[in-house]
Design an enzyme around this catalytic site. Structure first.
Site, short mmCIF file in Angstrom:
data_model
loop_
_atom_site.label_atom_id
_atom_site.label_comp_id
_atom_site.label_asym_id
_atom_site.label_seq_id
_atom_site.Cartn_x
_atom_site.Cartn_y
_atom_site.Cartn_z
N HIS A 42 -27.95 -23.03 22.68
CA HIS A 42 -27.12 -23.55 21.55
C HIS A 42 -28.18 -24.26 20.54
O HIS A 42 -27.51 -24.59 19.41
CB HIS A 42 -26.11 -24.32 22.05
CG HIS A 42 -26.33 -25.64 22.59
ND1 HIS A 42 -25.56 -26.88 22.66
CD2 HIS A 42 -27.47 -26.27 23.04
CE1 HIS A 42 -26.17 -27.94 23.33
NE2 HIS A 42 -27.24 -27.56 23.34
N GLU A 83 -18.53 -26.51 19.86
CA GLU A 83 -18.88 -27.58 20.63
C GLU A 83 -17.86 -28.73 20.91
O GLU A 83 -18.17 -29.70 21.23
CB GLU A 83 -20.04 -28.39 19.88
CG GLU A 83 -21.35 -27.23 19.86
CD GLU A 83 -22.20 -26.93 21.03
OE1 GLU A 83 -21.77 -27.74 22.09
OE2 GLU A 83 -23.16 -26.10 21.13
N ASP A 109 -30.42 -26.53 14.96
CA ASP A 109 -30.20 -25.27 15.79
C ASP A 109 -31.14 -23.99 15.35
O ASP A 109 -30.81 -22.95 15.53
CB ASP A 109 -28.79 -24.70 15.88
CG ASP A 109 -27.75 -25.88 16.31
OD1 ASP A 109 -28.16 -26.85 16.95
OD2 ASP A 109 -26.65 -25.91 16.45
N HIS A 165 -22.65 -23.54 20.51
CA HIS A 165 -23.22 -22.95 19.29
C HIS A 165 -23.84 -21.89 19.29
O HIS A 165 -24.42 -21.55 18.27
CB HIS A 165 -23.86 -24.22 18.38
CG HIS A 165 -23.38 -24.26 16.86
ND1 HIS A 165 -23.57 -25.29 15.92
CD2 HIS A 165 -23.09 -23.19 16.17
CE1 HIS A 165 -23.17 -24.96 14.88
NE2 HIS A 165 -22.77 -23.67 15.03
N ASP A 197 -23.88 -29.94 10.82
CA ASP A 197 -24.33 -29.89 12.12
C ASP A 197 -25.23 -31.21 12.29
O ASP A 197 -25.90 -31.62 11.08
CB ASP A 197 -25.12 -28.89 12.75
CG ASP A 197 -25.13 -28.72 14.36
OD1 ASP A 197 -25.21 -27.66 14.84
OD2 ASP A 197 -25.26 -29.78 15.00
N ASP A 233 -19.95 -31.98 16.26
CA ASP A 233 -21.13 -33.16 16.56
C ASP A 233 -21.70 -33.58 15.18
O ASP A 233 -22.34 -34.44 15.19
CB ASP A 233 -21.97 -32.94 17.62
CG ASP A 233 -23.40 -32.02 17.30
OD1 ASP A 233 -23.75 -31.41 18.20
OD2 ASP A 233 -23.23 -31.60 15.81
N ASP A 254 -20.16 -27.63 13.51
CA ASP A 254 -20.56 -28.01 14.89
C ASP A 254 -19.82 -29.47 14.71
O ASP A 254 -20.30 -30.25 13.93
CB ASP A 254 -22.00 -28.33 14.89
CG ASP A 254 -22.27 -28.91 16.44
OD1 ASP A 254 -23.33 -28.47 17.12
OD2 ASP A 254 -21.39 -29.52 17.18
N HIS A 303 -27.71 -31.28 14.03
CA HIS A 303 -28.84 -30.57 14.91
C HIS A 303 -29.17 -29.17 13.82
O HIS A 303 -28.04 -28.96 13.33
CB HIS A 303 -28.67 -30.21 15.99
CG HIS A 303 -28.37 -31.00 17.21
ND1 HIS A 303 -26.74 -31.36 17.41
CD2 HIS A 303 -28.83 -32.23 17.68
CE1 HIS A 303 -26.76 -32.58 18.13
NE2 HIS A 303 -27.95 -33.00 18.35
N1 LIG Z 1 -32.50 -29.50 19.40
C1 LIG Z 1 -31.86 -29.73 20.93
C2 LIG Z 1 -30.58 -30.11 20.76
C3 LIG Z 1 -29.68 -28.92 20.21
C4 LIG Z 1 -28.12 -29.20 19.84
C5 LIG Z 1 -27.25 -27.86 20.01
C6 LIG Z 1 -25.98 -28.30 18.94
O1 LIG Z 1 -26.21 -28.55 17.66
O2 LIG Z 1 -25.36 -26.95 19.01
C7 LIG Z 1 -32.24 -28.65 21.57
O3 LIG Z 1 -32.92 -27.70 21.19
O4 LIG Z 1 -31.81 -28.62 23.05
MN LIG Z 2 -25.04 -26.97 16.76
MN LIG Z 3 -25.12 -30.27 17.01
MN LIG Z 4 -33.12 -33.31 20.04
#
Ligand SMILES: N[C@@H](CCCCC(O)O)C(=O)O
Ligand SMILES: [Mn+2]
Ligand SMILES: [Mn+2]
Ligand SMILES: [Mn+2]
Length: 318
Positions: A136, A272, A123, A96, A119, A229, A227, A121
């Protein structure tokens, strides 16, 4: 619709190999033929040739900065070209972090854009708020005008111009935010439909409110950054950061159907998909198939059925 497909086989925004295989898997599952069959005129712009960055030491916690910055600069140029060709851009990821280039290129070509970010998340970590240092988890922070004072100078990132206003951003499907992200979204007053909201309101109301929110004021072209996910891992398991309690297949498709019907959809990211994160081939195929179906829904596929182009429509009947 005229569609331009851009493959972005890139994984350096996160540490798990395999996500660079997403574009060719989605193509192999028949995306372009299926888009043609439902009446789209499709051009494949191929896979972006990302130059390899050999030495790429972390900066603070942030990893692969030079690779991610360079890749997104190239991607931005390609997406701009797709938009200048008058096509709706379809960017196949890849992780992402690629939304940096995709949204930037879209906005550079069409002016201000609205963003719908589907998503688990947000991001929206800044390079300084991220716990993981994975880019990402940070793309939106480089794109939001209101966050620019929080962004440090990073090599290969100076080409980026912020291009999204917080009021033109809507999130759907959130269920795993870091504390700093929650703070940022509250502070900026960003419109958020978490999974609790999806449960409480139902996906129809969520999309009604999303479309009202984006279309009631000045109608900006919509950039849908999807995303995989966001979809529940029981449906789309082959992804890098799965989170339980996600969207059903039907909710995921419905979101795309509703945005398609606004007529404002101008660019789509589907990111993703990671074949190495599926435990079986069946899990990989389920994930890729869902990705294809989400994209077909973005371009008018109706579950109630479509006529192939050219056959007489109802009104043509003698
Ligand atoms: N919030 C977590 C997870 C991020 C997930 C990224 C995906 O949604 O693209 C981070 O900052 O590593
Ligand atoms: Mn994402
Ligand atoms: Mn995500
Ligand atoms: Mn997290």
């Amino acid at each position: 619709a005229a569609v331009g497909v851009v493959g972005a086989p890139f994984s350096r925004g996160q540490p798990r190999g395999g996500v660079e295989g997403g574009p060719d898997l989605i193509r192999a599952a028949g995306l372009l033929d299926r888009l043609n069959q439902q009446g789209c005129e499709v051009k494949d712009y191929g896979n972006v040739a990302f130059e390899d960055v050999v030495v790429d030491e972390p900066i603070g916690r942030v990893k692969c900065v030079r690779a991610v910055g360079g890749a997104n600069q190239r991607l931005s140029e390609v997406v701009q070209a797709v938009k200048r060709d008058g096509r709706t851009s379809v960017m196949l990821g890849g992780d992402h972090s690629l939304a940096i280039g995709s949204v930037h290129g879209h906005a550079a070509a069409v002016g201000g854009v609205a963003v719908v970010w589907v998503d688990a998340h947000a991001d929206v970590n800044t390079p300084l708020s991220s716990h993981t240092g994975n880019l990402h988890g940070q793309p939106m922070s480089f794109l939001l005008h209101e966050l620019q004072h929080e962004i440090p100078v990073l090599p290969n990132f100076s080409w980026i111009k912020p291009c999204v206003w917080a009021k033109d951003l809507v999130y759907v499907g959130l269920r795993d935010l870091d504390p700093a992200e929650h703070y940022i979204l509250k502070l900026l007053g960003v419109k958020v439909f978490s999974m609790t909201d999806v449960d409480h309101l139902g996906v129809a109301r969520v999309m009604e409110e999303t479309c009202e929110y984006l279309c009631a004021r000045v109608k900006k072209p919509i950039h849908l950054s999807y995303d995989i996910d966001a979809i529940d891992p029981s449906v789309a398991p082959a992804t890098g950061t799965p989170v339980v309690g996600g969207l059903t297949y039907r909710e995921g498709v419905y979101i795309a159907e509703q945005l398609s019907q606004t007529g404002l959809l101008s660019a789509v990211d589907l990111v993703e998909v990671n074949p190495l994160r599926g435990q079986t081939e069946k899990e990989v195929q389920a994930t890729v198939g869902t990705a294809v179906d989400l994209l077909l829904a973005c371009f008018g596929r109706l579950r109630s059925g479509n006529h192939p182009p050219g056959l007489p429509s109802e009104t043509d009947k003698p």
